[in-house]
Design a protein around this motif. Sequence first.
Motif, short mmCIF file in Angstrom:
data_model
loop_
_atom_site.label_atom_id
_atom_site.label_comp_id
_atom_site.label_asym_id
_atom_site.label_seq_id
_atom_site.Cartn_x
_atom_site.Cartn_y
_atom_site.Cartn_z
N VAL A 1 -22.39 46.52 -10.20
CA VAL A 1 -22.16 45.10 -10.43
C VAL A 1 -23.46 44.31 -10.27
O VAL A 1 -23.74 43.37 -11.04
N ARG A 2 -24.28 44.69 -9.31
CA ARG A 2 -25.55 43.98 -9.09
C ARG A 2 -26.46 44.05 -10.31
O ARG A 2 -27.30 43.17 -10.53
N LYS A 3 -26.33 45.09 -11.12
CA LYS A 3 -27.23 45.31 -12.25
C LYS A 3 -26.68 44.80 -13.58
O LYS A 3 -27.39 44.78 -14.58
N TRP A 4 -25.38 44.44 -13.60
CA TRP A 4 -24.76 44.14 -14.87
C TRP A 4 -25.33 42.90 -15.55
O TRP A 4 -25.47 42.87 -16.78
N ARG A 5 -25.67 41.87 -14.81
CA ARG A 5 -26.18 40.64 -15.45
C ARG A 5 -27.49 40.91 -16.17
O ARG A 5 -27.68 40.50 -17.32
N GLU A 6 -28.39 41.62 -15.50
CA GLU A 6 -29.70 41.90 -16.11
C GLU A 6 -29.58 42.97 -17.20
O GLU A 6 -30.20 42.86 -18.26
N LYS A 7 -28.76 43.99 -16.95
CA LYS A 7 -28.68 45.11 -17.87
C LYS A 7 -27.82 44.80 -19.10
O LYS A 7 -28.16 45.20 -20.23
N LEU A 8 -26.71 44.07 -18.90
CA LEU A 8 -25.76 43.84 -19.98
C LEU A 8 -25.80 42.43 -20.54
O LEU A 8 -25.29 42.19 -21.64
N GLY A 9 -26.37 41.51 -19.77
CA GLY A 9 -26.31 40.11 -20.16
C GLY A 9 -25.13 39.42 -19.49
O GLY A 9 -24.18 40.06 -19.03
N MET B 1 -14.67 36.98 -9.43
CA MET B 1 -14.96 37.69 -10.67
C MET B 1 -14.40 36.95 -11.88
O MET B 1 -15.04 36.89 -12.94
N ALA B 2 -13.20 36.38 -11.72
CA ALA B 2 -12.60 35.63 -12.82
C ALA B 2 -13.44 34.41 -13.17
O ALA B 2 -13.57 34.04 -14.34
N GLY B 3 -14.04 33.78 -12.15
CA GLY B 3 -14.90 32.64 -12.40
C GLY B 3 -16.12 33.00 -13.23
O GLY B 3 -16.54 32.26 -14.12
N ILE B 4 -16.71 34.17 -12.95
CA ILE B 4 -17.85 34.64 -13.74
C ILE B 4 -17.40 34.96 -15.16
O ILE B 4 -18.06 34.61 -16.15
N TYR B 5 -16.28 35.64 -15.28
CA TYR B 5 -15.74 36.01 -16.59
C TYR B 5 -15.51 34.77 -17.46
O TYR B 5 -15.80 34.76 -18.66
N LYS B 6 -15.03 33.70 -16.84
CA LYS B 6 -14.73 32.47 -17.59
C LYS B 6 -15.96 31.58 -17.78
O LYS B 6 -15.86 30.52 -18.40
N GLY B 7 -17.11 32.02 -17.24
CA GLY B 7 -18.35 31.28 -17.46
C GLY B 7 -18.58 30.12 -16.52
O GLY B 7 -19.48 29.30 -16.76
N ARG B 8 -17.79 30.02 -15.46
CA ARG B 8 -17.96 28.90 -14.53
C ARG B 8 -19.13 29.14 -13.57
O ARG B 8 -19.80 28.19 -13.15
N THR B 9 -19.34 30.41 -13.19
CA THR B 9 -20.45 30.77 -12.29
C THR B 9 -21.11 32.02 -12.85
O THR B 9 -20.47 33.07 -12.95
N PHE C 1 -23.12 37.44 -9.12
CA PHE C 1 -22.89 38.88 -9.23
C PHE C 1 -23.15 39.56 -7.89
O PHE C 1 -22.40 40.46 -7.47
N ASP C 2 -24.21 39.11 -7.20
CA ASP C 2 -24.53 39.68 -5.89
C ASP C 2 -23.42 39.41 -4.88
O ASP C 2 -23.10 40.26 -4.03
N GLU C 3 -22.83 38.21 -4.97
CA GLU C 3 -21.75 37.87 -4.04
C GLU C 3 -20.54 38.79 -4.24
O GLU C 3 -19.91 39.23 -3.27
N VAL C 4 -20.23 39.09 -5.50
CA VAL C 4 -19.14 40.02 -5.80
C VAL C 4 -19.44 41.39 -5.22
O VAL C 4 -18.59 42.04 -4.59
N ALA C 5 -20.68 41.84 -5.43
CA ALA C 5 -21.08 43.16 -4.91
C ALA C 5 -21.04 43.19 -3.38
O ALA C 5 -20.59 44.18 -2.78
N ASP C 6 -21.51 42.12 -2.76
CA ASP C 6 -21.49 42.05 -1.30
C ASP C 6 -20.06 42.13 -0.77
O ASP C 6 -19.79 42.79 0.25
N ARG C 7 -19.13 41.44 -1.44
CA ARG C 7 -17.74 41.46 -1.01
C ARG C 7 -17.15 42.87 -1.16
O ARG C 7 -16.39 43.32 -0.30
#
Length: 338
Positions: free
Chosen positions: A222-230, A296-304, A310-316
């Motif tokens: 999860v920590r790598k998805w933003r940089e690796k996948l966009g 995670m739903a907030g990221i998926y919907k583009g709110r955050t 992404f790091d917060e999700v991974a930390d949790r």
Amino acid sequence: MEKRFEHVQSAHCENGVTTALLRHRGVEFITEPLAFGMGAGLFYIQIPFLTVNNGPAISFRTMPGAIFSRTCSALGVDVVRKKFVSEGSAGSYVDDLVSKGIPVGCQVGVFHLPYFPQEYRFHFNAHNLIVFGREEDRYLVSDPVMEVTTSLSPPELSKVRFAKGPLSPRGQAYYPIVSGEIDRATIQKAIAKGIKRNVRDMLHIPGGFAGVKGIRYTANRVRKWREKLGVRKGGLFLGQIVRMQEEIGTGGGGFRFLYAAFLQEAYDYIPDDTLLSISEDFTRAGDLWRSNAVKMAGIYKGRTTEQSDFDEVADRMMEIMEVEKKAFARLSSVRLQK
């Protein structure tokens, strides 16, 4: 006199099918939490290099069919299970059983179930339901995730029993055969067996992508998805986790609450106060999974969409891993049998 079939609504399909079929056969004490715990249903896995619906292949429960088989085996109940090549022979088999008053469990795909709301029709082939009768040209169906019974036409039932794709059910049908009474000692042993297996599967399973190690495996990715996948695709991957966790029958946070309920019910047979304390640990894990799903739903919907999100999700997820690891370690030390 033929026993009337009683519909059981449940949190998860296979637990509900297991409970309803066993109750119909006279196993009155069985509940959804007991079936789930005896069947060692709690699990976590992310299968590397495999995608489902264009997202990561993640499950929060054990393999389909295992809960029913393990629960029956632990209680000394025989299981009849068949798969088929032809739709005709699969249909004839179910017809024969229901004509004899034998309710039968069926593994099906949910995408073509006409009574499912459109938003819940995914290509997921590990759903379970019970066919318990037939009236004219309709099969009577008890789907445990529905409030009331429903029905399917022969073509509709055949289509979902032979759904294509991963975990294709191939017309799979199954039912239990109960011989004699199940005593308290057998129930205690079944509970102990389920707990020991779950401890093994979550703490000691080989590899780094299953059990509690699997939660860490996902967190690291999860920590790598933003940089690796966009941002967009990374968000879609997180949306897939939410779907597998909360909407498709793989359990997620809800299964942690269910396991907590199992430990509370297990206390009635194995009166060790530690079980009640550990139950609270799994309730906490369920709360953490649920709150993480909201993030995670907030990221998926583009709110955050920042890397920090992404790091917060991974930390949790890492926090969840520690909670579940400690809870199962505590379970491993409980004296389950005299």
